[in-house]
Design a protein around this motif. Structure first.
Motif, mmCIF file in Angstrom:
data_model
loop_
_atom_site.group_PDB
_atom_site.id
_atom_site.type_symbol
_atom_site.label_atom_id
_atom_site.label_comp_id
_atom_site.label_asym_id
_atom_site.label_seq_id
_atom_site.Cartn_x
_atom_site.Cartn_y
_atom_site.Cartn_z
ATOM 1 N N PRO A 170 2.826 -7.655 -14.591
ATOM 2 C CA PRO A 170 3.910 -7.121 -15.425
ATOM 3 C C PRO A 170 3.664 -5.678 -15.818
ATOM 4 O O PRO A 170 2.515 -5.214 -15.870
ATOM 5 C CB PRO A 170 3.900 -8.043 -16.654
ATOM 6 N N ALA A 171 4.736 -4.962 -16.089
ATOM 7 C CA ALA A 171 4.626 -3.567 -16.509
ATOM 8 C C ALA A 171 3.755 -3.457 -17.750
ATOM 9 O O ALA A 171 3.808 -4.300 -18.647
ATOM 10 C CB ALA A 171 6.007 -2.988 -16.771
ATOM 11 N N GLY A 172 2.941 -2.409 -17.776
ATOM 12 C CA GLY A 172 2.093 -2.170 -18.932
ATOM 13 C C GLY A 172 0.706 -2.768 -18.828
ATOM 14 O O GLY A 172 -0.128 -2.551 -19.712
ATOM 15 N N THR A 173 0.449 -3.534 -17.755
ATOM 16 C CA THR A 173 -0.875 -4.129 -17.583
ATOM 17 C C THR A 173 -1.652 -3.370 -16.508
ATOM 18 O O THR A 173 -1.067 -2.686 -15.668
ATOM 19 C CB THR A 173 -0.776 -5.614 -17.191
ATOM 20 N N ASP A 174 -2.977 -3.489 -16.553
ATOM 21 C CA ASP A 174 -3.825 -2.806 -15.579
ATOM 22 C C ASP A 174 -3.485 -3.272 -14.170
ATOM 23 O O ASP A 174 -3.341 -4.464 -13.914
ATOM 24 C CB ASP A 174 -5.295 -3.097 -15.866
ATOM 25 N N GLY A 175 -3.374 -2.301 -13.264
ATOM 26 C CA GLY A 175 -3.085 -2.625 -11.869
ATOM 27 C C GLY A 175 -1.625 -2.713 -11.531
ATOM 28 O O GLY A 175 -1.277 -2.868 -10.355
ATOM 29 N N TYR A 176 -0.746 -2.617 -12.513
ATOM 30 C CA TYR A 176 0.696 -2.673 -12.254
ATOM 31 C C TYR A 176 1.134 -1.489 -11.399
ATOM 32 O O TYR A 176 0.764 -0.348 -11.664
ATOM 33 C CB TYR A 176 1.477 -2.671 -13.556
ATOM 34 N N THR A 177 1.887 -1.774 -10.349
ATOM 35 C CA THR A 177 2.404 -0.732 -9.467
ATOM 36 C C THR A 177 3.874 -1.014 -9.178
ATOM 37 O O THR A 177 4.244 -2.151 -8.872
ATOM 38 C CB THR A 177 1.639 -0.701 -8.133
ATOM 39 N N THR A 183 0.855 -1.186 0.000
ATOM 40 C CA THR A 183 0.000 0.000 0.000
ATOM 41 C C THR A 183 0.892 1.239 0.000
ATOM 42 O O THR A 183 2.014 1.211 0.518
ATOM 43 C CB THR A 183 -0.936 0.055 1.221
ATOM 44 N N LYS A 184 0.370 2.317 -0.569
ATOM 45 C CA LYS A 184 1.157 3.541 -0.665
ATOM 46 C C LYS A 184 1.502 4.101 0.712
ATOM 47 O O LYS A 184 2.607 4.619 0.915
ATOM 48 C CB LYS A 184 0.409 4.575 -1.495
ATOM 49 N N LYS A 185 0.588 3.986 1.649
ATOM 50 C CA LYS A 185 0.851 4.500 2.989
ATOM 51 C C LYS A 185 1.979 3.710 3.661
ATOM 52 O O LYS A 185 2.900 4.298 4.236
ATOM 53 C CB LYS A 185 -0.406 4.449 3.856
ATOM 54 N N ASP A 186 1.893 2.383 3.605
ATOM 55 C CA ASP A 186 2.934 1.566 4.223
ATOM 56 C C ASP A 186 4.276 1.807 3.553
ATOM 57 O O ASP A 186 5.323 1.857 4.213
ATOM 58 C CB ASP A 186 2.572 0.082 4.135
ATOM 59 N N PHE A 187 4.257 1.978 2.230
ATOM 60 C CA PHE A 187 5.488 2.259 1.498
ATOM 61 C C PHE A 187 6.077 3.591 1.938
ATOM 62 O O PHE A 187 7.285 3.695 2.219
ATOM 63 C CB PHE A 187 5.193 2.268 -0.001
ATOM 64 N N ALA A 188 5.254 4.612 2.026
ATOM 65 C CA ALA A 188 5.741 5.934 2.432
ATOM 66 C C ALA A 188 6.308 5.896 3.846
ATOM 67 O O ALA A 188 7.375 6.463 4.123
ATOM 68 C CB ALA A 188 4.622 6.960 2.334
ATOM 69 N N ASP A 189 5.608 5.208 4.740
ATOM 70 C CA ASP A 189 6.076 5.114 6.125
ATOM 71 C C ASP A 189 7.400 4.355 6.200
ATOM 72 O O ASP A 189 8.317 4.749 6.931
ATOM 73 C CB ASP A 189 5.037 4.410 6.996
#
Length: 213
Positions: free
Chosen positions: A202-209, A176-182
């Protein structure tokens, strides 16, 4: 870069070979295990398979020395394949399967099988990662782990324990972005921290982060 053992490593990077060593893969792999090695699948008191419900993965039975040896006849060649493909290290997943075993497996069983995996990896000149499982940190040297791959040590406040054990040889994945930032704020200068989507698309697909710090 960590990739499944059936994928190719990436030139110019440190490549970690993912091996599901303590559970089966889902889908067709379950059928294969049932057909060829049903005796190596963990069963509960009712004779039913013990399954990691989150991923639909039956647990492997590492409860006896004989079964661990038999499993090494299957998993060992997977590690050999990682070496033959020129990976640098191996990441045996689900070290903590005993937590989902309905009391049939113990941390001692996990440590004993992990020692066999580590010996095989080192024989093939591969480093080996401890995957999660902070409870086994005190046994890391005896098992033979060289570094750690950790999921959500920021979220679960385990980064200090892994950092104390492995120094900067800790690769943490947050979802999650919050856990990553923390985690980046607290540990970004000391550890490798990555934000990924839980399905590792994989890169380029929906949901890739993907982000890192």
């Amino acid at each position: 870069m960590s990739r499944d053992r059936e994928a190719k490593p990436v030139d110019g990077l440190y490549n970690i070979c993912y091996v599901n060593a303590f559970q089966t893969q889902p889908g067709e792999a379950v059928t294969w295990w049932k057909k060829h090695h049903p005796e190596l699948l963990l069963k509960n008191d009712d004779g039913d398979l013990v399954i990691d419900a989150d991923w639909s993965e039956p647990l492997l039975d590492i409860s006896t020395a004989a079964k661990r040896t038999a499993l090494m006849n299957i998993v060992g060649p997977w590690i050999d394949g990682c070496a033959a493909a020129h990976y640098d290290a191996v990441e045996p997943d689900n070290l903590d399967s005993y937590e989902r075993s309905e009391g049939k497996l113990t941390p001692q069983h996990a440590a004993a099988f992990a020692r066999l995996l580590a010996d095989r990896a080192h024989q093939r000149h591969l480093a080996i990662a401890q995957k999660n499982t902070a409870d086994l940190l005190p046994q890391r040297a005896r098992i033979g782990f060289d570094f750690a791959v950790v999921e959500e040590c920021g979220r679960y406040k385990e980064c200090p324990e892994f950092s104390d054990a492995y120094g900067d040889k800790v690769f943490d994945i947050e979802y999650t972005k919050k856990d990553f930032a923390d985690a980046c704020r607290a540990w970004g200068k000391d550890l490798s921290i990555t934000l990924r989507d839980r399905d590792v698309r994989p890169a380029g697909t929906d949901g890739y982060t993907y982000q890192s710090c």
